[in-house]
Motif scaffolding. Structure first.
Motif, PDB file in Angstrom:
ATOM      1  N   THR A 160       0.819  -1.215   0.000  1.00 55.67           N
ATOM      2  CA  THR A 160       0.000   0.000   0.000  1.00 55.67           C
ATOM      3  C   THR A 160       0.854   1.267   0.000  1.00 55.67           C
ATOM      4  O   THR A 160       0.343   2.363   0.190  1.00 55.67           O
ATOM      5  CB  THR A 160      -0.915   0.017   1.237  1.00 55.67           C
ATOM      6  N   GLY A 161       2.165   1.119  -0.208  1.00 58.60           N
ATOM      7  CA  GLY A 161       3.055   2.283  -0.214  1.00 58.60           C
ATOM      8  C   GLY A 161       2.749   3.229  -1.367  1.00 58.60           C
ATOM      9  O   GLY A 161       2.239   2.817  -2.405  1.00 58.60           O
ATOM     10  N   ALA A 162       3.074   4.498  -1.167  1.00 55.56           N
ATOM     11  CA  ALA A 162       2.829   5.503  -2.201  1.00 55.56           C
ATOM     12  C   ALA A 162       3.924   5.527  -3.254  1.00 55.56           C
ATOM     13  O   ALA A 162       3.771   6.165  -4.292  1.00 55.56           O
ATOM     14  CB  ALA A 162       2.703   6.885  -1.564  1.00 55.56           C
ATOM     15  N   THR A 163       5.038   4.829  -2.983  1.00 50.93           N
ATOM     16  CA  THR A 163       6.158   4.818  -3.928  1.00 50.93           C
ATOM     17  C   THR A 163       6.626   3.385  -4.156  1.00 50.93           C
ATOM     18  O   THR A 163       6.382   2.487  -3.332  1.00 50.93           O
ATOM     19  CB  THR A 163       7.361   5.636  -3.405  1.00 50.93           C
ATOM     20  N   PHE A 164       7.326   3.185  -5.282  1.00 50.07           N
ATOM     21  CA  PHE A 164       7.921   1.881  -5.551  1.00 50.07           C
ATOM     22  C   PHE A 164       8.909   1.518  -4.442  1.00 50.07           C
ATOM     23  O   PHE A 164       8.972   0.365  -3.995  1.00 50.07           O
ATOM     24  CB  PHE A 164       8.665   1.901  -6.897  1.00 50.07           C
ATOM     25  N   GLU A 165       9.685   2.509  -3.991  1.00 51.26           N
ATOM     26  CA  GLU A 165      10.704   2.252  -2.968  1.00 51.26           C
ATOM     27  C   GLU A 165      10.080   1.744  -1.672  1.00 51.26           C
ATOM     28  O   GLU A 165      10.577   0.794  -1.059  1.00 51.26           O
ATOM     29  CB  GLU A 165      11.513   3.537  -2.691  1.00 51.26           C
ATOM     30  N   ALA A 166       8.980   2.382  -1.235  1.00 51.30           N
ATOM     31  CA  ALA A 166       8.334   1.984   0.021  1.00 51.30           C
ATOM     32  C   ALA A 166       7.850   0.536  -0.054  1.00 51.30           C
ATOM     33  O   ALA A 166       8.032  -0.250   0.882  1.00 51.30           O
ATOM     34  CB  ALA A 166       7.168   2.923   0.330  1.00 51.30           C
ATOM     35  N   ASN A 167       7.232   0.172  -1.170  1.00 53.34           N
ATOM     36  CA  ASN A 167       6.734  -1.198  -1.322  1.00 53.34           C
ATOM     37  C   ASN A 167       7.868  -2.209  -1.367  1.00 53.34           C
ATOM     38  O   ASN A 167       7.774  -3.293  -0.780  1.00 53.34           O
ATOM     39  CB  ASN A 167       5.891  -1.313  -2.598  1.00 53.34           C
ATOM     40  N   ALA A 168       8.952  -1.873  -2.073  1.00 54.04           N
ATOM     41  CA  ALA A 168      10.083  -2.799  -2.172  1.00 54.04           C
ATOM     42  C   ALA A 168      10.718  -3.046  -0.808  1.00 54.04           C
ATOM     43  O   ALA A 168      11.049  -4.192  -0.459  1.00 54.04           O
ATOM     44  CB  ALA A 168      11.124  -2.253  -3.151  1.00 54.04           C
ATOM     45  N   VAL A 174      15.894  -9.968  -1.524  1.00 53.39           N
ATOM     46  CA  VAL A 174      15.765  -8.923  -2.544  1.00 53.39           C
ATOM     47  C   VAL A 174      14.294  -8.840  -2.942  1.00 53.39           C
ATOM     48  O   VAL A 174      13.640  -9.861  -3.170  1.00 53.39           O
ATOM     49  CB  VAL A 174      16.598  -9.252  -3.806  1.00 53.39           C
ATOM     50  N   ALA A 175      13.775  -7.630  -2.991  1.00 51.80           N
ATOM     51  CA  ALA A 175      12.399  -7.428  -3.446  1.00 51.80           C
ATOM     52  C   ALA A 175      12.378  -6.264  -4.408  1.00 51.80           C
ATOM     53  O   ALA A 175      13.149  -5.305  -4.265  1.00 51.80           O
ATOM     54  CB  ALA A 175      11.476  -7.139  -2.269  1.00 51.80           C
ATOM     55  N   ASP A 176      11.512  -6.366  -5.417  1.00 53.89           N
ATOM     56  CA  ASP A 176      11.396  -5.235  -6.323  1.00 53.89           C
ATOM     57  C   ASP A 176       9.936  -4.848  -6.429  1.00 53.89           C
ATOM     58  O   ASP A 176       9.035  -5.670  -6.283  1.00 53.89           O
ATOM     59  CB  ASP A 176      11.998  -5.584  -7.698  1.00 53.89           C
ATOM     60  N   ASP A 177       9.704  -3.568  -6.585  1.00 56.44           N
ATOM     61  CA  ASP A 177       8.370  -3.094  -6.954  1.00 56.44           C
ATOM     62  C   ASP A 177       8.575  -2.286  -8.215  1.00 56.44           C
ATOM     63  O   ASP A 177       9.454  -1.423  -8.278  1.00 56.44           O
ATOM     64  CB  ASP A 177       7.745  -2.246  -5.846  1.00 56.44           C
ATOM     65  N   SER A 178       7.827  -2.612  -9.222  1.00 55.88           N
ATOM     66  CA  SER A 178       8.068  -1.971 -10.509  1.00 55.88           C
ATOM     67  C   SER A 178       6.756  -1.719 -11.224  1.00 55.88           C
ATOM     68  O   SER A 178       5.715  -2.295 -10.890  1.00 55.88           O
ATOM     69  CB  SER A 178       8.987  -2.841 -11.375  1.00 55.88           C
ATOM     70  N   GLY A 179       6.823  -0.846 -12.194  1.00 56.47           N
ATOM     71  CA  GLY A 179       5.643  -0.529 -12.975  1.00 56.47           C
ATOM     72  C   GLY A 179       6.000   0.453 -14.067  1.00 56.47           C
ATOM     73  O   GLY A 179       7.179   0.705 -14.331  1.00 56.47           O
ATOM     74  N   ILE A 180       4.968   1.009 -14.664  1.00 58.15           N
ATOM     75  CA  ILE A 180       5.198   1.925 -15.774  1.00 58.15           C
ATOM     76  C   ILE A 180       4.582   3.277 -15.448  1.00 58.15           C
ATOM     77  O   ILE A 180       3.489   3.359 -14.878  1.00 58.15           O
ATOM     78  CB  ILE A 180       4.640   1.332 -17.091  1.00 58.15           C
ATOM     79  N   VAL A 238       2.586   2.976  -9.160  1.00 52.53           N
ATOM     80  CA  VAL A 238       2.543   1.855  -8.216  1.00 52.53           C
ATOM     81  C   VAL A 238       1.283   1.008  -8.391  1.00 52.53           C
ATOM     82  O   VAL A 238       1.189  -0.096  -7.834  1.00 52.53           O
ATOM     83  CB  VAL A 238       2.641   2.326  -6.740  1.00 52.53           C
ATOM     84  N   LEU A 239       0.327   1.498  -9.159  1.00 52.55           N
ATOM     85  CA  LEU A 239      -0.907   0.733  -9.414  1.00 52.55           C
ATOM     86  C   LEU A 239      -0.811  -0.119 -10.676  1.00 52.55           C
ATOM     87  O   LEU A 239      -1.802  -0.731 -11.094  1.00 52.55           O
ATOM     88  CB  LEU A 239      -2.106   1.691  -9.544  1.00 52.55           C
ATOM     89  N   SER A 240       0.365  -0.189 -11.296  1.00 51.30           N
ATOM     90  CA  SER A 240       0.518  -0.848 -12.597  1.00 51.30           C
ATOM     91  C   SER A 240      -0.031  -2.274 -12.622  1.00 51.30           C
ATOM     92  O   SER A 240      -0.710  -2.676 -13.569  1.00 51.30           O
ATOM     93  CB  SER A 240       1.992  -0.866 -13.027  1.00 51.30           C
ATOM     94  N   ALA A 241       0.261  -3.063 -11.591  1.00 56.39           N
ATOM     95  CA  ALA A 241      -0.125  -4.479 -11.601  1.00 56.39           C
ATOM     96  C   ALA A 241      -1.629  -4.679 -11.444  1.00 56.39           C
ATOM     97  O   ALA A 241      -2.157  -5.734 -11.778  1.00 56.39           O
ATOM     98  CB  ALA A 241       0.609  -5.244 -10.506  1.00 56.39           C
TER      99      ALA A 241
END
Length: 203
Positions: A47-55, A71-77, A88-91
């Motif tokens: 539920t993080g507002a940024t990719f970094e927070a979620n990762a 290692v964890a990644d959060d990614s999107g477009i 962060v809502l990409s998925a």
């Protein structure tokens, strides 16, 4: 002796990507495993507002639960014409998590009236590495390009079939895995973790 490193994902393609990055860097002695290979543990919602927070949350959860480096990644477009959305809502852009076809179809319909010169976008990946007893490290990689009008290619996943990287006439889904690793957002982020991963392999 081989150490183990957990990737906080059940996506086999992400595991293979990290294995290829390690091999390309000449790092030996780290066995890459995924969430399916460790006992289940409670996973904090993304539920993080940024990719970094979620990762960071995903990496810390994995390290605390298993005692392994994680290692964890959060990614999107991020699409310029949509002011950085889906981000962060990409998925779950279409409403259901991980429905690549529905997410891509919705994105294309939202951009149907946008002219080619305003279809700029960037794939973004934040990769976090959590080692038990240490503060997590987080890095970011970006891959600029544009959104094409029709999906092309069979490789990759997510929005790869509609993303044409800068300097390319092919979409990300038309590149070989090795070509994608060398240029992609996740490849660029993981590369920044290589010095730390190399030290782990020697520990």
């Amino acid at each position: 002796m081989t150490g183990r490193i957990l990737v906080a994902s059940r996506n086999a393609k992400k595991l293979r990507e990290l294995r290829r990055v390690l091999a390309a860097a000449g790092i030996e002695g780290l066995e890459v495993i995924g969430l399916d290979e460790v006992p289940e543990f409670p996973e904090t919602p993304e539920t993080g507002a940024t990719f970094e927070a979620n990762a960071i949350v995903k990496a810390v959860d994995g390290a605390v639960a298993t005692g392994l480096p994680c290692v964890a990644d959060d990614s999107g477009i991020e699409v310029d014409a949509l002011r950085g959305m889906p981000g962060v809502l990409s998925a779950r852009w279409s409403g259901s998590h991980g429905d690549d076809d529905a997410n891509t179809a919705l994105l294309l319909s939202q951009l149907s009236d946008v002219p080619d010169e305003r279809r700029g976008a960037a794939f973004v990946s934040a990769c976090a590495l959590a080692i038990p007893g240490r503060d997590p490290v987080v890095v970011r990689g970006e891959w600029r390009g544009r959104i094409v009008r029709e999906p092309r290619g069979e490789n990759g996943f997510g929005y790869d079939p509609v993303f044409e990287p800068e300097g390319e006439k092919r979409t990300s889904a038309e590149l070989s895995p090795e070509e994608k690793d060398a240029a992609s957002h996740r490849g660029r982020a993981l590369e920044q973790l290589v010095p730390t991963l190399a030290r782990l392999a020697k520990a």
